[in-house]
Motif scaffolding. Structure first.
Motif, PDB file in Angstrom:
ATOM      1  N   ASP A  30       0.406  -1.181  -0.542  1.00  0.00           N
ATOM      2  CA  ASP A  30      -0.241   0.660   0.099  1.00  0.00           C
ATOM      3  C   ASP A  30       1.199   1.462  -0.059  1.00  0.00           C
ATOM      4  O   ASP A  30       1.491   1.559   1.421  1.00  0.00           O
ATOM      5  CB  ASP A  30      -0.848   0.542   1.364  1.00  0.00           C
ATOM      6  N   VAL A  31       0.916   1.983  -0.878  1.00  0.00           N
ATOM      7  CA  VAL A  31       1.700   3.306  -0.935  1.00  0.00           C
ATOM      8  C   VAL A  31       0.744   4.598  -1.069  1.00  0.00           C
ATOM      9  O   VAL A  31      -0.265   4.480  -2.159  1.00  0.00           O
ATOM     10  CB  VAL A  31       2.515   3.281  -2.589  1.00  0.00           C
ATOM     11  N   ASN A  32       0.765   5.329  -0.420  1.00  0.00           N
ATOM     12  CA  ASN A  32      -1.105   6.150  -0.106  1.00  0.00           C
ATOM     13  C   ASN A  32      -1.896   5.805  -0.702  1.00  0.00           C
ATOM     14  O   ASN A  32      -2.900   6.321  -1.479  1.00  0.00           O
ATOM     15  CB  ASN A  32       0.034   7.325  -0.356  1.00  0.00           C
ATOM     16  N   GLY A  33      -2.298   4.490  -0.306  1.00  0.00           N
ATOM     17  CA  GLY A  33      -3.307   4.840  -0.851  1.00  0.00           C
ATOM     18  C   GLY A  33      -4.145   3.502  -2.251  1.00  0.00           C
ATOM     19  O   GLY A  33      -4.852   3.165  -2.627  1.00  0.00           O
ATOM     20  N   ARG A  34      -2.612   3.439  -2.793  1.00  0.00           N
ATOM     21  CA  ARG A  34      -2.350   3.240  -3.748  1.00  0.00           C
ATOM     22  C   ARG A  34      -1.856   1.795  -4.042  1.00  0.00           C
ATOM     23  O   ARG A  34      -1.073   0.864  -3.131  1.00  0.00           O
ATOM     24  CB  ARG A  34      -1.383   3.742  -5.089  1.00  0.00           C
ATOM     25  N   SER A  35      -1.901   0.846  -5.201  1.00  0.00           N
ATOM     26  CA  SER A  35      -1.573  -0.644  -5.468  1.00  0.00           C
ATOM     27  C   SER A  35      -0.228  -0.744  -5.487  1.00  0.00           C
ATOM     28  O   SER A  35      -0.011  -0.374  -6.849  1.00  0.00           O
ATOM     29  CB  SER A  35      -2.591  -1.613  -5.335  1.00  0.00           C
ATOM     30  N   ARG A  36       1.001  -1.247  -5.435  1.00  0.00           N
ATOM     31  CA  ARG A  36       1.955  -1.215  -5.568  1.00  0.00           C
ATOM     32  C   ARG A  36       2.654  -3.259  -5.482  1.00  0.00           C
ATOM     33  O   ARG A  36       2.672  -3.244  -4.407  1.00  0.00           O
ATOM     34  CB  ARG A  36       2.553  -0.827  -5.838  1.00  0.00           C
ATOM     35  N   LEU A  37       2.891  -3.810  -6.927  1.00  0.00           N
ATOM     36  CA  LEU A  37       3.690  -4.767  -6.791  1.00  0.00           C
ATOM     37  C   LEU A  37       4.849  -4.654  -7.042  1.00  0.00           C
ATOM     38  O   LEU A  37       5.500  -4.320  -7.877  1.00  0.00           O
ATOM     39  CB  LEU A  37       2.856  -5.901  -7.757  1.00  0.00           C
ATOM     40  N   ASP A  38       5.390  -5.197  -5.096  1.00  0.00           N
ATOM     41  CA  ASP A  38       6.541  -5.481  -5.386  1.00  0.00           C
ATOM     42  C   ASP A  38       7.030  -6.660  -4.988  1.00  0.00           C
ATOM     43  O   ASP A  38       6.944  -8.128  -5.622  1.00  0.00           O
ATOM     44  CB  ASP A  38       7.835  -4.954  -3.999  1.00  0.00           C
ATOM     45  N   MET A  39       8.795  -7.447  -5.338  1.00  0.00           N
ATOM     46  CA  MET A  39       9.197  -8.756  -5.343  1.00  0.00           C
ATOM     47  C   MET A  39      10.715  -8.418  -4.896  1.00  0.00           C
ATOM     48  O   MET A  39      11.606  -7.748  -5.021  1.00  0.00           O
ATOM     49  CB  MET A  39       8.832  -8.987  -6.911  1.00  0.00           C
ATOM     50  N   LEU A  40      10.905  -9.793  -4.525  1.00  0.00           N
ATOM     51  CA  LEU A  40      12.021 -10.311  -3.719  1.00  0.00           C
ATOM     52  C   LEU A  40      11.744 -11.721  -4.924  1.00  0.00           C
ATOM     53  O   LEU A  40      12.076 -12.613  -5.105  1.00  0.00           O
ATOM     54  CB  LEU A  40      11.958 -10.791  -2.531  1.00  0.00           C
ATOM     55  N   ASN A  41      13.124 -10.887  -5.902  1.00  0.00           N
ATOM     56  CA  ASN A  41      13.730 -12.044  -7.493  1.00  0.00           C
ATOM     57  C   ASN A  41      14.071 -13.038  -6.975  1.00  0.00           C
ATOM     58  O   ASN A  41      15.793 -12.835  -6.085  1.00  0.00           O
ATOM     59  CB  ASN A  41      13.969 -11.733  -8.092  1.00  0.00           C
ATOM     60  N   TYR A  42      14.284 -14.588  -6.360  1.00  0.00           N
ATOM     61  CA  TYR A  42      14.947 -15.810  -6.538  1.00  0.00           C
ATOM     62  C   TYR A  42      15.830 -15.592  -7.553  1.00  0.00           C
ATOM     63  O   TYR A  42      15.804 -15.022  -9.120  1.00  0.00           O
ATOM     64  CB  TYR A  42      14.268 -16.504  -6.401  1.00  0.00           C
ATOM     65  N   VAL A  43      17.500 -15.701  -6.922  1.00  0.00           N
ATOM     66  CA  VAL A  43      18.431 -16.043  -7.482  1.00  0.00           C
ATOM     67  C   VAL A  43      19.230 -17.000  -7.545  1.00  0.00           C
ATOM     68  O   VAL A  43      20.102 -17.758  -8.597  1.00  0.00           O
ATOM     69  CB  VAL A  43      19.075 -15.058  -7.309  1.00  0.00           C
ATOM     70  N   SER A  44      19.682 -17.204  -5.839  1.00  0.00           N
ATOM     71  CA  SER A  44      20.311 -19.458  -5.262  1.00  0.00           C
ATOM     72  C   SER A  44      19.419 -19.248  -4.136  1.00  0.00           C
ATOM     73  O   SER A  44      18.726 -19.007  -3.997  1.00  0.00           O
ATOM     74  CB  SER A  44      21.549 -19.235  -5.249  1.00  0.00           C
ATOM     75  N   ASP A  45      19.524 -20.120  -3.523  1.00  0.00           N
ATOM     76  CA  ASP A  45      18.550 -21.361  -2.739  1.00  0.00           C
ATOM     77  C   ASP A  45      18.495 -19.904  -1.339  1.00  0.00           C
ATOM     78  O   ASP A  45      17.295 -20.059  -1.351  1.00  0.00           O
ATOM     79  CB  ASP A  45      19.613 -22.109  -1.823  1.00  0.00           C
ATOM     80  N   GLU A  46      19.596 -18.977  -1.119  1.00  0.00           N
ATOM     81  CA  GLU A  46      19.298 -17.847   0.233  1.00  0.00           C
ATOM     82  C   GLU A  46      19.221 -17.043  -0.252  1.00  0.00           C
ATOM     83  O   GLU A  46      19.457 -15.623   0.597  1.00  0.00           O
ATOM     84  CB  GLU A  46      19.537 -18.455   1.346  1.00  0.00           C
ATOM     85  N   THR A  47      19.419 -16.342  -1.411  1.00  0.00           N
ATOM     86  CA  THR A  47      19.848 -15.584  -1.918  1.00  0.00           C
ATOM     87  C   THR A  47      18.234 -14.630  -2.739  1.00  0.00           C
ATOM     88  O   THR A  47      17.892 -15.475  -3.887  1.00  0.00           O
ATOM     89  CB  THR A  47      21.032 -15.048  -3.366  1.00  0.00           C
ATOM     90  N   PHE A  48      18.392 -13.293  -2.558  1.00  0.00           N
ATOM     91  CA  PHE A  48      17.289 -12.815  -3.339  1.00  0.00           C
ATOM     92  C   PHE A  48      17.432 -11.486  -3.633  1.00  0.00           C
ATOM     93  O   PHE A  48      17.994 -11.077  -2.435  1.00  0.00           O
ATOM     94  CB  PHE A  48      15.822 -12.933  -2.492  1.00  0.00           C
ATOM     95  N   ILE A  49      17.379 -10.910  -4.764  1.00  0.00           N
ATOM     96  CA  ILE A  49      17.131  -9.541  -5.126  1.00  0.00           C
ATOM     97  C   ILE A  49      16.139  -8.598  -5.278  1.00  0.00           C
ATOM     98  O   ILE A  49      14.804  -8.751  -5.799  1.00  0.00           O
ATOM     99  CB  ILE A  49      17.388  -9.154  -6.835  1.00  0.00           C
ATOM    100  N   PRO A  50      15.606  -7.082  -4.164  1.00  0.00           N
ATOM    101  CA  PRO A  50      14.421  -7.036  -4.484  1.00  0.00           C
ATOM    102  C   PRO A  50      14.249  -5.378  -5.139  1.00  0.00           C
ATOM    103  O   PRO A  50      15.013  -5.521  -6.342  1.00  0.00           O
ATOM    104  CB  PRO A  50      14.882  -5.659  -2.869  1.00  0.00           C
ATOM    105  N   GLN A  51      13.224  -5.677  -5.936  1.00  0.00           N
ATOM    106  CA  GLN A  51      13.002  -4.990  -7.319  1.00  0.00           C
ATOM    107  C   GLN A  51      11.677  -4.536  -6.659  1.00  0.00           C
ATOM    108  O   GLN A  51      10.012  -4.820  -6.581  1.00  0.00           O
ATOM    109  CB  GLN A  51      12.660  -5.929  -8.242  1.00  0.00           C
ATOM    110  N   VAL A  52      11.259  -2.947  -6.383  1.00  0.00           N
ATOM    111  CA  VAL A  52       9.866  -2.164  -5.945  1.00  0.00           C
ATOM    112  C   VAL A  52       9.131  -2.207  -7.719  1.00  0.00           C
ATOM    113  O   VAL A  52      10.214  -2.122  -8.434  1.00  0.00           O
ATOM    114  CB  VAL A  52      10.816  -0.955  -5.952  1.00  0.00           C
ATOM    115  N   ASP A  53       8.293  -1.898  -7.566  1.00  0.00           N
ATOM    116  CA  ASP A  53       6.908  -2.648  -8.278  1.00  0.00           C
ATOM    117  C   ASP A  53       7.710  -2.894  -9.872  1.00  0.00           C
ATOM    118  O   ASP A  53       7.888  -2.607 -10.832  1.00  0.00           O
ATOM    119  CB  ASP A  53       7.445  -0.129  -8.709  1.00  0.00           C
TER     120      ASP A  53
END
Length: 504
Positions: A143-166
């Motif tokens: 929730d960003v100021n009442g709007r919807s935004r889909l973010d993600m933790l992208n899988y790279v390896s077993d315990e490694t994820f890279i964040p991506q906003v929007d």
């Protein structure tokens, strides 16, 4: 030849040889090797395909620091990441500065420095893990100021994820989410993962892998068109449970069921299933509990008119029947939470508030109505609790209130404070429901998915900065009420209200 002559000849020969050796020593210059030491290269790196990776090593030379005396190469040796090349040079230069468009995978890399005059080689090895943007990982609906935004933790390896906003903008999708966020959901229909984002205004069926509205002949479908009857708008009270070949969607007072395995490609819902044998629709709580198994997709709902549980058997028809639970009195109760957990072969857990005494109690029962537990909940802050979840490992009831997380132990019937986030607000509390345990043969990461499914997810934010202070924390929950063990934490999001893992 006499002895004197022989002796003189030997002496002359020795003098000559000694003199020659002296001259020869003067013709050579011995020195140490110009050894190169490589530092500031980590053992592993991670990135998404298409990212630019920069590595600036620190080099020191034993004798001469003239860099023109050496060649500098960055290589990977395979086969890795689905490519069969061996010892392939991917970049030349002292510093690695390159956009990596490799396909997803784990690459064995090394940095090679070669002295031109001697051919002596110095190397430094490291691993490079590459992931695909939007392909697999944790989807976070913010929730960003009442709007919807889909973010993600992208899988790279077993315990490694890279964040991506929007993530939708990052993938150049033409889907624009309208309204405030409700939930992000993953289902499995027609042997494909199906992603849905539900907002207060609409439900969005996002077609993979690019999340576009028109891809490979498939059309983006608003969820409103899937609901039985005329198209409707408005999902402000919606709740969804999408699973392996089965979906349940609560919206506008009705609970709808969908099973594509039996309903064909149209995939429309049947319902509302909160309908009794007289074909009359009854009022239900928005909380419901379902097994999610496509050939036995039962669900339990709370009839608010009669103050009793009803059960829908799934597959065909829309009629639900009363579920008799001996020993459980609900006549003066409001249901404030209910869910199904796989704990100990599967139970429904329900939390009620007694309207006469304002007290709270927990019920644990099977889908067939066998009562396993009925207990008073009198732990701290229970009246302020707004988020609940069931630990599938030990059967604990966890609840969040006033920035704290409490754990109720079914065995000891005691409540313990587990986490205190101070001024931070808790916006999400759950153990993820993964699809792969229902049918592991369809998924590639079954073992680690099972591990992920047993981790607690807690999302928090600062009330003064909900747009950028959102954080997601993963824990393992030990037995015997021992403290949570932190696994990973990611921040920089909005107020996260829903999380799902996009399995493959």
């Amino acid at each position: 030849m006499n002895k004197a002559t022989k002796k003189t000849g030997i002496i002359c020969l020795l003098i000559y040889l000694f003199s020659s050796c002296q001259k020869d020593l003067g013709n050579y210059s011995y020195s140490d090797l110009n050894e190169v030491t490589i530092a500031a290269i980590d053992s592993s790196y991670s990135a998404l395909s298409g990212d630019r990776i920069t590595i600036s090593p620190q080099l020191s030379y034993a004798q001469n620091s003239d860099t023109s005396l050496f060649t500098y190469e960055w290589l990977y040796y395979g086969p890795t990441g689905g490519q069969n090349s061996v010892d392939s040079v991917v970049h030349t230069g002292i510093v690695l500065d390159k956009v990596f468009d490799f396909e997803a995978g784990s690459y064995n890399m090394y940095y090679r420095i070669t002295e031109k005059s001697t051919g002596i080689i110095y190397t430094k090895f490291f691993n490079l893990a590459i992931g695909d943007l939007g392909y697999e990982g944790w989807l976070l609906l913010s929730d960003v100021n009442g709007r919807s935004r889909l973010d993600m933790l992208n899988y790279v390896s077993d315990e490694t994820f890279i964040p991506q906003v929007d993530i939708l903008s990052a993938m150049q999708s033409n889907v624009s989410l309208a309204g405030s966020p409700i939930s992000v959901n993953l289902g499995f229909h027609h042997y494909l993962q199906q992603l849905y984002v539900i907002t207060s205004e609409e439900g969005y069926h996002l077609l993979q892998p690019s999340y576009e509205t028109n891809i490979s002949g498939y059309l983006y479908l608003p969820l409103s068109l899937l609901i039985t009857g005329s198209a409707q708008r408005g999902f402000a009270d919606a709740r969804a449970n999408m699973n392996f070949f089965t979906d349940y969607i609560y919206t506008n007072g009705g609970l709808y069921y969908r099973n594509p395995a039996y309903q064909g490609t149209v995939m429309r819902t049947v319902g509302p299933v909160n309908t009794n044998a007289a074909n009359n629709r009854f009022s239900i709580s928005p909380f419901f509990a379902t097994t999610g198994v496509y050939d036995n997709a039962q669900t339990v709902m709370f009839n608010q008119d009669e103050k009793r549980m009803y059960r829908y058997q799934g597959l065909w028809g829309i009629i639900s029947s009363p579920l008799i639970i001996d020993g459980l009195d609900m006549q003066h109760d409001d249901l404030i939470f209910m869910d199904y957990s796989t704990y100990n072969s599967g139970y429904v857990f329900a939390v009620f508030k007694d309207t006469r005494t304002n007290s709270y109690h927990l019920a644990q029962f099977t889908m067939n109505g066998t009562l396993a537990l009925s207990a008073l909940l009198d732990g701290p802050d229970i009246a302020d609790a707004d988020l609940f979840t069931i630990d599938p490992n030990w059967g604990y009831l966890l609840y969040a209130a006033n920035g704290k997380i409490y754990e109720y132990d079914l065995g000891t019937r005691r409540t313990a404070l587990m986490q205190d986030y101070g001024e931070r607000k808790i916006s999400y509390l759950a153990f993820p429901k993964m699809l792969s345990p229902l049918n592991p043969s369809y998924f590639v990461g079954t073992d680690r998915y099972a591990r992920y499914s047993r981790r607690l997810i807690v999302c928090t934010y600062e009330e003064s900065n909900p747009e950028r202070s959102g954080a997601v924390q993963f824990y393992t929950v030990p037995t015997l009420n021992r403290p949570f063990v932190a696994v990973d934490r990611y921040e920089g999001f909005g107020k996260i209200v829903s999380v799902v893992y996009n399995e493959k």
